[in-house]
Design a protein around this motif. Structure first.
Motif, PDB file in Angstrom:
ATOM      1  N   ILE A 121       0.845  -1.210   0.000  1.00 31.26           N
ATOM      2  CA  ILE A 121       0.000   0.000   0.000  1.00 31.26           C
ATOM      3  C   ILE A 121       0.878   1.257   0.000  1.00 31.26           C
ATOM      4  O   ILE A 121       1.669   1.459   0.921  1.00 31.26           O
ATOM      5  N   ILE A 144      -1.118  -0.604  -4.423  1.00 29.71           N
ATOM      6  CA  ILE A 144      -2.024   0.559  -4.432  1.00 29.71           C
ATOM      7  C   ILE A 144      -1.196   1.829  -4.308  1.00 29.71           C
ATOM      8  O   ILE A 144      -0.223   1.873  -3.557  1.00 29.71           O
ATOM      9  N   ILE A 172      -5.987   5.095   0.110  1.00 32.79           N
ATOM     10  CA  ILE A 172      -6.234   4.087   1.148  1.00 32.79           C
ATOM     11  C   ILE A 172      -7.032   4.673   2.322  1.00 32.79           C
ATOM     12  O   ILE A 172      -7.654   3.939   3.085  1.00 32.79           O
ATOM     13  N   SER A 190       3.258  -1.909   4.045  1.00 36.53           N
ATOM     14  CA  SER A 190       3.175  -0.497   3.693  1.00 36.53           C
ATOM     15  C   SER A 190       4.316   0.308   4.305  1.00 36.53           C
ATOM     16  O   SER A 190       4.715   0.093   5.444  1.00 36.53           O
ATOM     17  N   ILE A 230      -4.661   1.646   7.517  1.00 33.30           N
ATOM     18  CA  ILE A 230      -4.155   0.420   6.880  1.00 33.30           C
ATOM     19  C   ILE A 230      -4.406  -0.788   7.789  1.00 33.30           C
ATOM     20  O   ILE A 230      -4.746  -1.870   7.310  1.00 33.30           O
TER      21      ILE A 230
END
Ligand code: GLN
Length: 286
Positions: A121, A144, A172, A190, A230
Protein backbone atom coordinates in the motif's frame (compact mmCIF):
# COMPACT_ATOMS: atom_id res chain seq x y z
CA UNK A 1 37.27 19.50 -17.56
CA UNK A 2 39.32 17.26 -19.81
CA UNK A 3 39.98 14.22 -17.65
CA UNK A 4 38.37 12.12 -14.93
CA UNK A 5 40.72 13.73 -12.40
CA UNK A 6 39.63 17.23 -13.49
CA UNK A 7 36.02 16.14 -13.12
CA UNK A 8 36.58 15.10 -9.50
CA UNK A 9 38.19 18.46 -8.75
CA UNK A 10 35.49 20.53 -10.46
CA UNK A 11 32.74 18.59 -8.69
CA UNK A 12 34.43 18.81 -5.28
CA UNK A 13 34.77 22.59 -5.59
CA UNK A 14 31.28 23.00 -7.09
CA UNK A 15 29.62 21.01 -4.32
CA UNK A 16 31.74 22.26 -1.41
CA UNK A 17 28.89 24.40 -0.01
CA UNK A 18 26.48 21.47 0.18
CA UNK A 19 28.47 18.28 0.57
CA UNK A 20 31.59 17.14 2.42
CA UNK A 21 34.57 16.19 0.22
CA UNK A 22 33.80 12.50 0.82
CA UNK A 23 30.13 12.95 -0.22
CA UNK A 24 31.15 14.98 -3.28
CA UNK A 25 33.57 12.21 -4.17
CA UNK A 26 30.87 9.53 -3.82
CA UNK A 27 28.39 11.55 -5.91
CA UNK A 28 31.00 12.18 -8.63
CA UNK A 29 31.89 8.49 -8.70
CA UNK A 30 28.20 7.59 -9.17
CA UNK A 31 27.75 10.09 -12.00
CA UNK A 32 31.02 9.16 -13.74
CA UNK A 33 30.47 5.40 -13.60
CA UNK A 34 27.08 6.02 -15.20
CA UNK A 35 28.55 8.37 -17.81
CA UNK A 36 31.73 6.51 -18.78
CA UNK A 37 30.77 2.91 -17.86
CA UNK A 38 34.12 2.64 -16.09
CA UNK A 39 34.15 0.89 -12.71
CA UNK A 40 34.86 2.75 -9.45
CA UNK A 41 38.33 1.21 -9.38
CA UNK A 42 39.05 2.18 -12.99
CA UNK A 43 38.00 5.77 -12.30
CA UNK A 44 40.41 5.95 -9.36
CA UNK A 45 43.26 4.18 -11.16
CA UNK A 46 43.01 6.00 -14.49
CA UNK A 47 42.46 9.63 -13.55
CA UNK A 48 44.02 10.69 -16.85
CA UNK A 49 41.23 9.07 -18.87
CA UNK A 50 39.82 11.77 -21.13
CA UNK A 51 36.16 12.78 -21.12
CA UNK A 52 34.62 13.71 -24.45
CA UNK A 53 32.73 16.98 -24.92
CA UNK A 54 29.32 15.36 -24.52
CA UNK A 55 30.38 13.71 -21.26
CA UNK A 56 31.87 16.84 -19.74
CA UNK A 57 28.86 18.94 -20.76
CA UNK A 58 26.51 16.39 -19.27
CA UNK A 59 28.47 16.42 -16.02
CA UNK A 60 28.30 20.22 -15.85
CA UNK A 61 24.51 20.08 -16.34
CA UNK A 62 24.31 17.49 -13.56
CA UNK A 63 26.48 19.69 -11.33
CA UNK A 64 24.07 22.60 -11.89
CA UNK A 65 21.14 20.33 -10.91
CA UNK A 66 22.96 19.14 -7.79
CA UNK A 67 23.65 22.75 -6.82
CA UNK A 68 19.89 23.39 -6.67
CA UNK A 69 19.80 20.70 -3.94
CA UNK A 70 18.38 17.98 -6.20
CA UNK A 71 19.25 14.52 -4.82
CA UNK A 72 21.77 12.63 -6.94
CA UNK A 73 19.27 9.81 -7.59
CA UNK A 74 16.90 12.24 -9.36
CA UNK A 75 19.84 13.75 -11.26
CA UNK A 76 20.82 10.28 -12.44
CA UNK A 77 17.20 9.20 -12.97
CA UNK A 78 17.69 5.80 -11.40
CA UNK A 79 18.86 4.02 -8.27
CA UNK A 80 19.48 0.53 -6.94
CA UNK A 81 17.17 -1.26 -4.51
CA UNK A 82 17.53 -4.86 -3.35
CA UNK A 83 19.90 -5.52 -6.25
CA UNK A 84 17.55 -4.18 -8.95
CA UNK A 85 17.52 -0.91 -10.89
CA UNK A 86 14.58 1.47 -10.46
CA UNK A 87 13.79 4.64 -12.36
CA UNK A 88 13.18 7.50 -9.93
CA UNK A 89 11.83 11.01 -10.49
CA UNK A 90 10.27 13.64 -8.23
CA UNK A 91 6.88 11.90 -8.35
CA UNK A 92 8.26 9.02 -6.27
CA UNK A 93 10.21 8.79 -3.05
CA UNK A 94 13.81 7.65 -3.46
CA UNK A 95 13.98 4.08 -2.09
CA UNK A 96 15.82 3.97 1.23
CA UNK A 97 18.13 1.30 2.64
CA UNK A 98 15.84 0.85 5.66
CA UNK A 99 13.08 -0.22 3.25
CA UNK A 100 15.44 -2.89 1.93
CA UNK A 101 15.66 -4.16 5.50
CA UNK A 102 11.86 -4.35 5.62
CA UNK A 103 11.78 -6.31 2.33
CA UNK A 104 14.41 -8.63 3.73
CA UNK A 105 12.28 -9.28 6.81
CA UNK A 106 9.24 -10.07 4.64
CA UNK A 107 11.28 -12.51 2.52
CA UNK A 108 12.64 -14.26 5.61
CA UNK A 109 9.12 -14.45 7.07
CA UNK A 110 7.61 -15.90 3.88
CA UNK A 111 10.45 -18.41 3.90
CA UNK A 112 9.98 -19.86 0.39
CA UNK A 113 6.18 -20.23 0.68
CA UNK A 114 4.82 -19.98 -2.82
CA UNK A 115 1.50 -18.94 -4.34
CA UNK A 116 0.99 -16.13 -1.82
CA UNK A 117 -1.08 -13.03 -2.44
CA UNK A 118 0.76 -9.93 -1.32
CA UNK A 119 -0.46 -6.32 -1.26
CA UNK A 120 1.76 -3.24 -0.99
CA UNK A 121 0.00 0.00 0.00
CA UNK A 122 1.55 3.29 -1.16
CA UNK A 123 3.96 1.82 -3.63
CA UNK A 124 5.79 4.88 -5.00
CA UNK A 125 8.57 3.67 -7.29
CA UNK A 126 7.35 0.08 -6.90
CA UNK A 127 10.57 -0.97 -5.19
CA UNK A 128 8.81 -3.19 -2.61
CA UNK A 129 6.43 -5.15 -4.91
CA UNK A 130 9.01 -5.59 -7.68
CA UNK A 131 11.61 -6.93 -5.24
CA UNK A 132 9.04 -9.32 -3.72
CA UNK A 133 7.85 -10.54 -7.12
CA UNK A 134 11.41 -11.25 -8.26
CA UNK A 135 11.99 -13.50 -5.25
CA UNK A 136 9.25 -15.89 -6.42
CA UNK A 137 7.22 -15.29 -9.57
CA UNK A 138 4.51 -17.64 -8.29
CA UNK A 139 3.46 -15.09 -5.70
CA UNK A 140 0.71 -12.74 -6.87
CA UNK A 141 1.51 -9.14 -6.12
CA UNK A 142 -0.94 -6.24 -5.93
CA UNK A 143 -0.13 -2.66 -5.22
CA UNK A 144 -2.02 0.56 -4.43
CA UNK A 145 -1.07 4.19 -4.78
CA UNK A 146 -3.01 7.46 -4.72
CA UNK A 147 -0.72 9.08 -7.30
CA UNK A 148 -1.20 8.25 -10.97
CA UNK A 149 2.26 9.64 -11.72
CA UNK A 150 3.82 7.36 -9.11
CA UNK A 151 1.91 4.41 -10.57
CA UNK A 152 3.22 5.26 -14.04
CA UNK A 153 6.77 5.09 -12.69
CA UNK A 154 6.03 1.89 -10.74
CA UNK A 155 4.56 0.27 -13.88
CA UNK A 156 7.63 1.24 -15.85
CA UNK A 157 9.86 -0.23 -13.12
CA UNK A 158 7.86 -3.45 -13.06
CA UNK A 159 8.15 -3.78 -16.84
CA UNK A 160 11.85 -2.96 -16.81
CA UNK A 161 12.45 -5.69 -14.22
CA UNK A 162 10.07 -8.21 -15.84
CA UNK A 163 7.85 -8.32 -12.75
CA UNK A 164 4.14 -8.95 -13.26
CA UNK A 165 2.15 -6.88 -10.78
CA UNK A 166 -1.46 -5.63 -10.51
CA UNK A 167 -1.70 -1.86 -10.00
CA UNK A 168 -4.64 -0.16 -8.30
CA UNK A 169 -5.11 3.61 -8.14
CA UNK A 170 -6.96 4.64 -5.00
CA UNK A 171 -6.65 6.53 -1.73
CA UNK A 172 -6.23 4.09 1.15
CA UNK A 173 -7.82 6.62 3.53
CA UNK A 174 -11.00 6.39 1.47
CA UNK A 175 -10.65 3.45 -0.93
CA UNK A 176 -13.14 3.24 -3.78
CA UNK A 177 -14.94 -0.06 -3.30
CA UNK A 178 -15.05 -0.64 -7.07
CA UNK A 179 -11.27 -0.74 -7.45
CA UNK A 180 -10.38 -2.71 -4.33
CA UNK A 181 -10.22 -6.42 -4.96
CA UNK A 182 -12.28 -8.28 -2.41
CA UNK A 183 -9.89 -11.13 -2.11
CA UNK A 184 -7.76 -11.68 0.97
CA UNK A 185 -4.00 -11.41 1.14
CA UNK A 186 -1.40 -13.43 2.98
CA UNK A 187 0.81 -10.38 3.44
CA UNK A 188 0.01 -6.66 3.50
CA UNK A 189 2.93 -4.26 3.59
CA UNK A 190 3.17 -0.50 3.69
CA UNK A 191 5.74 2.27 3.98
CA UNK A 192 3.17 5.09 4.23
CA UNK A 193 3.81 8.79 4.82
CA UNK A 194 5.12 9.21 8.36
CA UNK A 195 7.11 12.44 8.56
CA UNK A 196 5.48 15.04 10.84
CA UNK A 197 5.79 18.82 10.57
CA UNK A 198 8.12 18.70 13.58
CA UNK A 199 10.36 16.09 11.91
CA UNK A 200 10.37 18.20 8.74
CA UNK A 201 12.23 20.97 10.56
CA UNK A 202 15.18 18.59 11.07
CA UNK A 203 15.25 17.31 7.50
CA UNK A 204 17.69 18.15 4.76
CA UNK A 205 16.45 20.52 2.05
CA UNK A 206 17.16 17.99 -0.65
CA UNK A 207 14.45 15.78 0.85
CA UNK A 208 11.83 18.43 1.70
CA UNK A 209 12.27 20.51 -1.47
CA UNK A 210 12.40 17.65 -3.95
CA UNK A 211 10.70 14.49 -2.76
CA UNK A 212 6.91 14.16 -3.10
CA UNK A 213 5.09 15.58 -0.09
CA UNK A 214 2.14 13.18 -0.50
CA UNK A 215 4.59 10.32 0.06
CA UNK A 216 6.26 11.89 3.09
CA UNK A 217 4.11 14.02 5.34
CA UNK A 218 1.39 13.49 7.93
CA UNK A 219 -0.22 16.09 10.18
CA UNK A 220 1.46 16.53 13.59
CA UNK A 221 -1.97 16.03 15.16
CA UNK A 222 -2.40 12.53 13.67
CA UNK A 223 0.97 10.87 13.03
CA UNK A 224 -0.61 7.39 12.80
CA UNK A 225 -3.27 8.47 10.30
CA UNK A 226 -2.18 5.97 7.63
CA UNK A 227 -1.26 3.20 10.11
CA UNK A 228 -4.75 3.26 11.62
CA UNK A 229 -6.44 3.16 8.22
CA UNK A 230 -4.16 0.42 6.88
CA UNK A 231 -4.55 -1.70 10.03
CA UNK A 232 -8.36 -1.46 9.67
CA UNK A 233 -8.08 -2.37 6.00
CA UNK A 234 -5.82 -5.31 6.93
CA UNK A 235 -8.38 -6.62 9.43
CA UNK A 236 -10.83 -7.00 6.53
CA UNK A 237 -8.32 -8.12 3.91
CA UNK A 238 -5.79 -10.40 5.63
CA UNK A 239 -6.08 -14.16 5.56
CA UNK A 240 -6.09 -15.86 8.95
CA UNK A 241 -2.47 -15.91 10.16
CA UNK A 242 -1.64 -13.30 7.54
CA UNK A 243 1.11 -10.78 8.18
CA UNK A 244 1.02 -7.00 8.31
CA UNK A 245 4.37 -5.25 7.81
CA UNK A 246 4.99 -1.53 8.36
CA UNK A 247 7.90 0.80 7.97
CA UNK A 248 7.46 3.37 10.74
CA UNK A 249 8.57 6.69 12.13
CA UNK A 250 11.25 6.01 14.75
CA UNK A 251 9.42 8.22 17.27
CA UNK A 252 6.16 6.25 17.17
CA UNK A 253 7.28 2.63 17.59
CA UNK A 254 5.51 1.94 20.86
CA UNK A 255 2.42 3.90 19.87
CA UNK A 256 2.08 1.91 16.65
CA UNK A 257 2.56 -1.37 18.54
CA UNK A 258 -0.12 -0.32 21.07
CA UNK A 259 -2.52 0.69 18.29
CA UNK A 260 -2.11 -2.75 16.63
CA UNK A 261 -2.60 -4.52 19.97
CA UNK A 262 -5.81 -2.56 20.58
CA UNK A 263 -7.04 -3.74 17.19
CA UNK A 264 -6.31 -7.36 18.23
CA UNK A 265 -3.27 -8.06 16.07
CA UNK A 266 -0.96 -10.61 17.70
CA UNK A 267 2.76 -11.48 17.75
CA UNK A 268 3.56 -7.81 17.27
CA UNK A 269 7.29 -7.30 16.79
CA UNK A 270 9.09 -3.96 16.63
CA UNK A 271 12.48 -3.95 14.91
CA UNK A 272 15.31 -1.46 14.58
CA UNK A 273 17.04 -0.46 11.36
CA UNK A 274 20.81 -0.50 10.76
CA UNK A 275 21.08 2.81 12.58
CA UNK A 276 19.46 1.27 15.67
CA UNK A 277 16.21 3.24 15.27
CA UNK A 278 12.73 1.73 15.71
CA UNK A 279 11.86 1.36 12.02
CA UNK A 280 9.60 -1.58 11.25
CA UNK A 281 6.82 -3.70 12.68
CA UNK A 282 5.45 -7.13 11.89
CA UNK A 283 2.09 -8.24 13.22
CA UNK A 284 -0.12 -11.27 12.68
CA UNK A 285 -3.88 -11.33 12.15
CA UNK A 286 -5.62 -14.42 13.50
N1 GLN B 1 12.26 7.36 5.47
C1 GLN B 1 11.79 8.49 4.73
C2 GLN B 1 12.61 9.70 5.12
O1 GLN B 1 13.26 9.72 6.12
C3 GLN B 1 10.32 8.74 4.95
C4 GLN B 1 9.50 7.69 4.32
C5 GLN B 1 8.05 7.85 4.59
O2 GLN B 1 7.51 8.89 4.98
N2 GLN B 1 7.40 6.78 4.40
O3 GLN B 1 12.63 10.67 4.41
Amino acid sequence: MKTVKDAFNVMKTGLADMYSPAEADAITTLLLTDLTKLSNAQLKAYGDTELNVVQSERLLTQLAQLKTGMPVQYVLGHTEFYGHTFEVNPSVLIPRPETEELVDWIIKTINHSSGLKILDIGTGSGCIPVSLKLIDINNEIFTIDISSKALQTAKHNAAMNNAEITFIETNILNPEPSVITHQKYHVIVSNPPYVTGTDKLQMHRNVTDFEPHTALFVPDADPLLFYNAIADFAIDHLETEGYLFFEINESYGQETVDMLARKDFTNIELRQDMAGKDRMIRAVWV
